[in-house]
Scaffold this active site. Structure first.
Site, mmCIF file in Angstrom:
data_model
loop_
_atom_site.group_PDB
_atom_site.id
_atom_site.type_symbol
_atom_site.label_atom_id
_atom_site.label_comp_id
_atom_site.label_asym_id
_atom_site.label_seq_id
_atom_site.Cartn_x
_atom_site.Cartn_y
_atom_site.Cartn_z
ATOM 1 N N SER A 134 0.836 -1.184 0.000
ATOM 2 C CA SER A 134 0.000 0.000 0.000
ATOM 3 C C SER A 134 0.882 1.249 0.000
ATOM 4 O O SER A 134 1.721 1.417 -0.879
ATOM 5 C CB SER A 134 -0.966 -0.040 1.185
ATOM 6 O OG SER A 134 -2.029 0.864 1.011
ATOM 7 N N GLU A 165 -1.439 -3.163 -8.141
ATOM 8 C CA GLU A 165 -2.709 -3.460 -7.481
ATOM 9 C C GLU A 165 -3.156 -2.162 -6.820
ATOM 10 O O GLU A 165 -2.408 -1.183 -6.800
ATOM 11 C CB GLU A 165 -2.546 -4.574 -6.449
ATOM 12 C CG GLU A 165 -1.516 -4.323 -5.369
ATOM 13 C CD GLU A 165 -2.027 -3.546 -4.181
ATOM 14 O OE1 GLU A 165 -3.240 -3.644 -3.875
ATOM 15 O OE2 GLU A 165 -1.230 -2.842 -3.539
ATOM 16 N N HIS A 202 -4.263 -5.806 -1.770
ATOM 17 C CA HIS A 202 -5.184 -5.542 -0.669
ATOM 18 C C HIS A 202 -6.260 -6.625 -0.507
ATOM 19 O O HIS A 202 -6.992 -6.610 0.470
ATOM 20 C CB HIS A 202 -5.885 -4.189 -0.883
ATOM 21 C CG HIS A 202 -5.001 -2.998 -0.650
ATOM 22 N ND1 HIS A 202 -4.076 -2.582 -1.577
ATOM 23 C CD2 HIS A 202 -4.916 -2.129 0.391
ATOM 24 C CE1 HIS A 202 -3.454 -1.502 -1.119
ATOM 25 N NE2 HIS A 202 -3.941 -1.208 0.075
#
Length: 323
Positions: free
Chosen positions: A127, A224, A289
């Site tokens: 992230s 992602e 995630h």
């Protein structure tokens, strides 16, 4: 800016691998991004102890910024925790507590010359930590791990996610072939390159910065994200295309797109923006995630197989992620 660029931005060479962990290894938990819930931190540290590790928590991990409640304390404090952990010879790995937001604000406060001198260590996060993955690759030449963070729901509640990270840290030769059953060829083909990437919105935010990646030559890009609607994903990929950051890529590996909208719309964006590159593209490999996420070794050379006949798509790392 504290540390100069160590290698040309976008350089394709494989990065230096950190040593693997063993029972008794001391690992540091840091919070370079958002604030960390105390109960989750405690649970995560307890799980690390169950692995036989000796976890130490950075001095400012439980801090809070006095005005900006989305930050885990002041930028200088978050940077100091990471810096001190990396330069401590007794610490063998540095694990992020969580993502959120804030890595962009502290990455230039790190002393990259001192980090290079300390040598490679296992660094784990995803992230917002994508900014740090890119910095470790481009400013230090170190391989890192795109994997679950200690105080996140994925690490605490998903045994498969946790076990894949544990195997990568302790026995990386057992997890060299990566890919869930969901993986499929968006654009078939076979490619070899050095893995880099992470959360695609953070890659776009890094594009054009003084130490950002200027091309993708020799690379296998892994991407992602979460919470990005299709039109926003379109804009993110378009920014990367316009910046030149995708120029010369060997292939693209896509993970999960949690809370990004109906997947058929996400797939249409990926096909529209990445298809014209004329390189293999694999979708839903199983990292990011989403649930049951794989740990990926960034900076490692790998082979991407995306058969045209609908066969299993895989990403095979050419050497164990940790030495």
């Amino acid at each position: 800016m504290t540390g100069e660029v160590h290698r040309p931005a976008g350089a394709p060479g494989a990065s230096a691998r950190p040593p693997r962990l063993r029972p008794g290894s001391r690992v540091a938990v840091v919070a370079p991004c958002g604030p960390v819930p105390a109960d989750r931190l405690e649970q995560g540290v307890a799980l690390l102890r169950e692995w036989g590790l000796d976890p130490v928590v950075g001095p400012h991990v439980s801090s809070a910024h006095p005005e900006l409640d989305y930050l885990a304390g002041a930028d200088a404090d978050r940077a100091a925790d990471l810096q001190e952990a990396w330069c401590d010879p007794s610490v063998e790995a540095v694990l992020c507590a969580r993502g959120g937001y804030g890595a962009h604000r502290m990455v230039d406060l790190l002393d990259w010359a001192a980090i290079r001198a300390a040598g490679p260590k296992a660094f784990v996060g995803y992230s917002d930590a994508t900014v740090l993955h890119e910095a470790f690759a481009l400013r230090a030449g170190f391989s890192t791990l795109h994997g679950p963070m200690v105080a996140t729901e994925a690490f605490l509640t998903e045994p498969a996610t946790r076990e894949h990270l544990r195997a990568t840290l302790f026995a990386p030769e057992t997890v060299r072939t990566l890919g869930r059953d969901t993986a499929a060829a968006l654009v078939p083909g076979r490619a070899r390159g050095v893995l880099h990437g992470g959360c695609v919105s953070l890659l776009a935010a890094d594009a054009g910065t003084p130490c950002g990646r200027t091309h993708g030559r020799g690379g296998l890009l892994v991407i992602e994200d979460t919470g990005e609607h299709p039109y926003r994903l379109d804009g993110i990929l378009t920014r990367l295309l316009r910046s030149g950051a995708l120029e010369g890529l060997a292939g693209v590996v896509c993970g999960s797109w949690q809370d990004c909208g109906p997947y058929e719309k996400i797939r249409a964006v990926l096909a529209d923006r990445l298809g014209p590159l004329g390189i293999p593209v694999v979708e839903e490999l199983g990292f990011g995630h989403g649930p049951n996420a794989l740990t990926l070794p960034l900076g490692a050379p790998a082979v991407l197989d995306a058969p045209a006949d609908g066969g299993r798509c895989t990403l095979t790392v050419e050497a164990p992620a940790l030495r």
